[in-house]
Design a protein around this motif. Structure first.
Motif, PDB file in Angstrom:
ATOM      1  N   UNK A 143       0.792  -1.224   0.000  1.00  0.00           N
ATOM      2  CA  UNK A 143       0.000   0.000   0.000  1.00  0.00           C
ATOM      3  C   UNK A 143       0.820   1.267   0.000  1.00  0.00           C
ATOM      4  N   UNK A 144       1.907   1.293   0.774  1.00  0.00           N
ATOM      5  CA  UNK A 144       2.732   2.506   0.831  1.00  0.00           C
ATOM      6  C   UNK A 144       3.377   2.769  -0.522  1.00  0.00           C
ATOM      7  N   UNK A 145       3.944   1.721  -1.134  1.00  0.00           N
ATOM      8  CA  UNK A 145       4.617   1.900  -2.414  1.00  0.00           C
ATOM      9  C   UNK A 145       3.655   2.337  -3.513  1.00  0.00           C
ATOM     10  N   UNK A 146       2.418   1.840  -3.487  1.00  0.00           N
ATOM     11  CA  UNK A 146       1.468   2.118  -4.561  1.00  0.00           C
ATOM     12  C   UNK A 146       0.578   3.322  -4.275  1.00  0.00           C
ATOM     13  N   UNK A 147       0.109   3.473  -3.031  1.00  0.00           N
ATOM     14  CA  UNK A 147      -0.882   4.501  -2.721  1.00  0.00           C
ATOM     15  C   UNK A 147      -0.314   5.692  -1.967  1.00  0.00           C
ATOM     16  N   UNK A 148       0.834   5.555  -1.333  1.00  0.00           N
ATOM     17  CA  UNK A 148       1.487   6.687  -0.644  1.00  0.00           C
ATOM     18  C   UNK A 148       2.933   6.749  -1.138  1.00  0.00           C
ATOM     19  N   UNK A 174       8.000   3.008   4.554  1.00  0.00           N
ATOM     20  CA  UNK A 174       8.565   3.611   5.752  1.00  0.00           C
ATOM     21  C   UNK A 174       7.499   3.616   6.839  1.00  0.00           C
ATOM     22  N   UNK A 175       7.935   3.807   8.071  1.00  0.00           N
ATOM     23  CA  UNK A 175       6.969   3.804   9.169  1.00  0.00           C
ATOM     24  C   UNK A 175       5.973   4.971   9.061  1.00  0.00           C
ATOM     25  N   UNK A 176       6.413   6.217   8.748  1.00  0.00           N
ATOM     26  CA  UNK A 176       5.416   7.287   8.541  1.00  0.00           C
ATOM     27  C   UNK A 176       4.442   6.971   7.412  1.00  0.00           C
ATOM     28  N   UNK A 177       4.952   6.353   6.342  1.00  0.00           N
ATOM     29  CA  UNK A 177       4.055   5.976   5.250  1.00  0.00           C
ATOM     30  C   UNK A 177       3.059   4.924   5.665  1.00  0.00           C
ATOM     31  N   UNK A 178       3.510   3.968   6.478  1.00  0.00           N
ATOM     32  CA  UNK A 178       2.606   2.928   6.975  1.00  0.00           C
ATOM     33  C   UNK A 178       1.504   3.552   7.845  1.00  0.00           C
ATOM     34  N   UNK A 179       1.874   4.509   8.687  1.00  0.00           N
ATOM     35  CA  UNK A 179       0.878   5.187   9.523  1.00  0.00           C
ATOM     36  C   UNK A 179      -0.119   5.954   8.651  1.00  0.00           C
ATOM     37  N   UNK A 180       0.385   6.668   7.639  1.00  0.00           N
ATOM     38  CA  UNK A 180      -0.513   7.399   6.741  1.00  0.00           C
ATOM     39  C   UNK A 180      -1.446   6.446   6.012  1.00  0.00           C
ATOM     40  N   UNK A 181      -0.937   5.289   5.589  1.00  0.00           N
ATOM     41  CA  UNK A 181      -1.756   4.318   4.880  1.00  0.00           C
ATOM     42  C   UNK A 181      -2.896   3.819   5.757  1.00  0.00           C
ATOM     43  N   UNK A 190      -9.834   7.954   6.769  1.00  0.00           N
ATOM     44  CA  UNK A 190      -9.826   9.411   6.739  1.00  0.00           C
ATOM     45  C   UNK A 190      -9.771   9.988   5.324  1.00  0.00           C
ATOM     46  N   UNK A 191      -9.208   9.258   4.386  1.00  0.00           N
ATOM     47  CA  UNK A 191      -8.945   9.835   3.065  1.00  0.00           C
ATOM     48  C   UNK A 191     -10.200  10.018   2.228  1.00  0.00           C
ATOM     49  N   UNK A 242      -0.706  12.517  -6.443  1.00  0.00           N
ATOM     50  CA  UNK A 242      -0.359  11.594  -5.352  1.00  0.00           C
ATOM     51  C   UNK A 242      -0.238  12.347  -4.038  1.00  0.00           C
ATOM     52  N   UNK A 243      -0.991  13.420  -3.900  1.00  0.00           N
ATOM     53  CA  UNK A 243      -0.915  14.277  -2.724  1.00  0.00           C
ATOM     54  C   UNK A 243      -1.259  13.496  -1.462  1.00  0.00           C
ATOM     55  N   UNK A 244      -0.367  13.580  -0.472  1.00  0.00           N
ATOM     56  CA  UNK A 244      -0.529  12.894   0.805  1.00  0.00           C
ATOM     57  C   UNK A 244      -0.918  11.427   0.551  1.00  0.00           C
ATOM     58  N   UNK A 245      -2.042  10.961   1.143  1.00  0.00           N
ATOM     59  CA  UNK A 245      -2.445   9.555   0.975  1.00  0.00           C
ATOM     60  C   UNK A 245      -3.774   9.455   0.247  1.00  0.00           C
ATOM     61  N   UNK A 246      -4.054  10.382  -0.680  1.00  0.00           N
ATOM     62  CA  UNK A 246      -5.357  10.413  -1.341  1.00  0.00           C
ATOM     63  C   UNK A 246      -5.501   9.365  -2.439  1.00  0.00           C
ATOM     64  N   UNK A 247      -4.428   8.628  -2.747  1.00  0.00           N
ATOM     65  CA  UNK A 247      -4.556   7.506  -3.680  1.00  0.00           C
ATOM     66  C   UNK A 247      -5.142   6.266  -3.009  1.00  0.00           C
ATOM     67  N   UNK A 248      -5.251   6.284  -1.692  1.00  0.00           N
ATOM     68  CA  UNK A 248      -5.710   5.098  -0.961  1.00  0.00           C
ATOM     69  C   UNK A 248      -7.132   4.683  -1.348  1.00  0.00           C
ATOM     70  N   UNK A 249      -8.116   5.606  -1.461  1.00  0.00           N
ATOM     71  CA  UNK A 249      -9.461   5.152  -1.865  1.00  0.00           C
ATOM     72  C   UNK A 249      -9.476   4.403  -3.185  1.00  0.00           C
TER      73      UNK A 249
END
Length: 772
Positions: free
Chosen positions: A76-81, A93-100, A106-107, A120-127
């Motif tokens: 998820x971090x590599x693809x969405x964050x 990374x650990x911050x990326x994992x937390x954001x994911x 939240x996203x 790819x702003x912040x973690x908005x690719x997650x949805x």
């Protein structure tokens, strides 16, 4: 998997991947970045691998769900964050994992409260990552493992719907994308049905030891299936195109972002123009407000743009008027602004004495970068309105904050340039109150001038020639009341000499432009002092505050216009010239009588009330009813087109069977017509059933008799007579009516539009083998 099962699995995976990719492409308008393409490709590969492994090893759904969670957390971090991935984007990374993890819930709201595209702003690719991963896993698993693989088409359709709902309120999903997805899903459905039919025929042939279907019949069935799908696509394309052309949407598209309450409401803050004089008070006039490096050529730094006037204040939206300038959304990493007619600038701003939610800037914003210890808080609370170029932070700016703006600034328009323009078409809230004195003054300034641009230029010229500047604060300044309500504008236009400052002149000019048909709005900000060298910084004080207007022209879009009169000595007011008393006397004098008659010819009111025949209420009512009936009939025709196409296909099939060239073909066709009718009414015969088996499934002596007649005609060495064919068709008509009488009206309608008989070929005439 053996060889016979590998090929269907490969084809199923290709269809599932293609359908999911097309459906996920509906999110392109939301992201529009290479990171989205990488996320989509990686998610399809990983999700498809999960579905294939689950089908090969027959894993239960709980194992598939666990694998989905593992892929989500592991990739998820590599693809969405991607911004939080390390080692070239390969490791999380650990911050990326937390954001994911936080973006999982939240996203979604953040995505519908931010300006598009978001990249790819912040973690908005997650949805999009979550929806695509679930769609490909569920779709491919159903296609590979379920008895009815057609259900695998549902997840891509849901994904397309999600892309529409989470997408832009102005840019719809392209029609080609929807039609292409429909074509892929239809092809997938037809291929699955073809596979089941081929397996049934192959199984029957192995059991009987003889051929059940000739190659010619197989090609005929395939061609007819493809033709039917093509007809559906053509009808859908024509109906969709006709609906978009004949029934254009007059309102904005209603999607999730239009229904979600925006977290920043500018109407919760007072109009910044109301505090104009506060910047000029002695305590703030010489206080540094901002330090700016990279000042644009027009030297104007905007605080806010206002477009709604209620007779009291000019504001950013109101409770009663829906204004495009009142919609603020979070800004992603960057906005692409058109450079036509504008120059790119980079402004480095340091906040000193200035405070408030509005972020000073210039032109149309492309990117903002905050600096300092509070950069993260400022970035998270930053909102922007791209219609007016106004920015705000809910946290509020304080001394010590700094930021960099990349903007595109258009040059300021002069009176000569404005005279060659015509009004634009932007929607701006109509002023609820316009002083009568403004109309009279506008007629005076524009008398004898033709052309809307020339009239606006003449009105601004009149303000510049007759107006004088006074803030009414310094002891040596003439009294000048603050405010910009309708009473203050009336006072400005009736006093001699005309006395006010940028606050009143900007509002007056904007109202005059609106009366002439130009979309106009007021801008409050600072006018920076001239700098001697490029890149030199300038400090703006409270005395640099100013106000101007922006008008939209058809030729150049929104342009900046300064209506402020030049600073010059103010003549003393003459007490013996009361304007309200002298006005009736001047109307009696012949020279003044001429002027009003000339002024009254061009007013808008006379142009709008041209000689017209009185309306006929009866005729208008009849025409209105006819228009409504016509649109209703058109909509009903579009909706009924697919059903009418099915009914027409069955009618043509029945006509061809009934008018076959030989009596034997007519009898065989009559039996097929009856069997198709039974199939449409819900009867399910055994695979490759004989005529007698089919008659037994339906029940009744008349069905059995018809099956016997058809068998005798087919197997008899003597060709049947035309009279026997006519008798068979009369029996077929009676049996079809009998089937219909057993059902309700609704079930008869469902049978009439059923597609089962158009695609089913469990029975077919095979004279050589004697099978029906």
């Amino acid at each position: 998997m053996n060889r016979m099962r590998v090929r269907p699995a490969v084809v199923t995976m290709l269809f599932s991947l293609a359908a999911t990719a097309l459906a996920a492409w509906s999110f392109w308008g939301v992201y529009q970045s290479a990171a989205f393409v990488v996320m989509l490709g990686g998610t399809l590969l990983l999700g498809g691998a999960i579905a294939v492994l689950g089908a090969v090893f027959r894993w239960p759904s709980i194992v598939i769900a666990l694998l989905v969670v593992v892929v989500f957390l592991g990739a998820g971090v590599q693809l969405a964050v991607p911004g939080q991935a390390s080692t070239g984007g390969l490791l999380p990374t650990w911050p990326g994992f937390v954001d994911l993890v936080q973006a999982t819930w939240l996203s979604w709201k953040q995505l519908v409260t931010i300006s598009l595209p978001v990249g790819s702003y912040q973690a908005l690719l997650v949805p999009a990552f979550i929806l695509t991963l679930l769609s490909i896993v569920v779709s491919a698993s159903i296609g590979l493992r379920a008895r009815h693989g057609e259900l695998g088409a549902i997840p891509p359709m849901v994904l397309l719907l999600a892309g529409v709902l989470l997408g832009s309120a102005t840019a719809p999903v392209p029609l080609w994308l929807s039609l292409t997805l429909l074509a892929v899903l239809l092809a997938w459905t037809m291929w699955l049905r073809w596979q089941r039919r081929s397996e049934a025929i192959r199984s029957l042939a192995e059991q009987s030891g003889m051929a059940v279907e000739s190659p010619r019949e197989r090609r005929f069935v395939g061609a007819r299936t493809v033709a039917g799908a093509a007809v559906i696509l053509v009808v859908a394309g024509v109906a969709g195109t006709a609906a978009s052309v004949l029934l254009p949407a007059h309102n904005d598209r209603q999607v999730v972002r239009t229904a979600v309450e925006q977290p920043f409401d500018p109407r919760a803050y007072p109009s910044p123009l109301s505090g104009f004089r506060a910047y000029l008070e002695p305590a703030k006039a010489e206080e540094p407000m901002l330090t700016v490096r990279g000042i644009p050529a027009d030297r104007r730094i905007r605080i806010a743009t206002l477009d709604t006037y209620d007779g009291v204040t000019y504001s950013v939206g109101t409770d009663d008027v829906t204004s495009a300038s009142g919609s603020f959304t979070r800004m992603p990493y960057r906005l692409d602004q058109p450079r036509a007619g504008g120059t790119a600038y980079r402004l480095d701003v340091t906040v000193r004495g200035y405070t408030g939610p509005w972020v000073p800037g210039s032109g149309q914003l492309e990117q903002v970068t905050f600096a300092g210890s509070d950069a993260s808080d400022l970035t998270d609370s930053f909102f922007y309105n791209d219609v007016t170029g106004t920015a705000a932070v809910t946290r509020g700016l304080r001394a010590g904050d700094s930021y960099t703006l990349d903007t595109v600034v258009k040059p300021q328009f002069t009176g000569d340039q404005l005279a060659k323009t015509t009004p634009g078409s932007a929607e701006v809230p109509k002023p609820t109150v316009v002083p009568d004195e403004l109309q009279q003054t506008l007629q005076k300034y524009t008398a004898g001038v033709t052309g809307t641009g020339a009239r606006l230029a003449a009105a601004l010229k009149g303000l510049a020639e007759n107006g004088y500047i006074s803030h009414g604060i310094a002891p040596d300044e003439p009294p000048s009341r603050s405010g910009h309500g309708a009473d203050r504008i009336t006072e400005l236009l009736t006093d001699i000499p005309m006395l006010g400052d940028q606050e009143q002149y900007a509002v007056t000019a904007a109202l005059m432009a609106r009366q002439l048909g130009f979309p106009a709005r007021v801008v409050i900000g600072f006018v920076a002092p001239e700098v001697t060298a490029a890149g030199q910084s300038a400090t703006l004080t409270g005395s640099d505050v100013s106000a101007w207007i922006e008008v939209q022209t058809r030729q150049s879009g929104w342009v900046t216009v300064d209506p402020t009169p030049p600073v010059r000595p103010v003549p003393p007011k003459k007490p013996d010239q009361p304007t309200q008393i002298s006005r009736p006397q001047t109307n009696v004098q012949p020279p003044v009588d001429d002027t009003p008659t000339q002024r009254e010819e061009p007013p808008q009111a006379q142009v709008d009330t041209s000689d017209q025949q009185p309306p006929n209420p009866v005729l208008d009512t009849i025409l209105g009813v006819l228009v409504i009936v016509g649109w209703v009939l058109l909509v009903l025709a579009v909706l009924a087109a697919p059903f009418l196409a099915v009914i027409g296909a069955k009618w043509r099939r029945r006509t061809l069977r009934r008018s076959a060239p030989t009596a034997l073909e007519r009898i065989s066709g009559g039996w097929r017509e009856f069997a198709d009718a039974a199939l449409d009414h819900g009867y399910d015969p055994p695979p490759a059933a004989t005529r007698r088996e089919m008659a037994t499934t339906i029940g009744g002596s008349r069905a059995a008799a018809l099956a016997g007649v058809a068998d005798r005609a087919v197997f008899s060495p003597t060709a049947p007579s035309p009279a026997e064919a006519d008798s068979v068709w009369r029996a077929v008509d009676d049996l079809r009516h009998a089937l219909a009488k057993r059902e309700t009206r609704w079930k008869r309608f469902v049978a009439a539009i059923s597609l089962r008989s158009l695609g089913y070929r469990g029975w077919g005439t095979n004279r050589k083998k004697g099978r029906p």
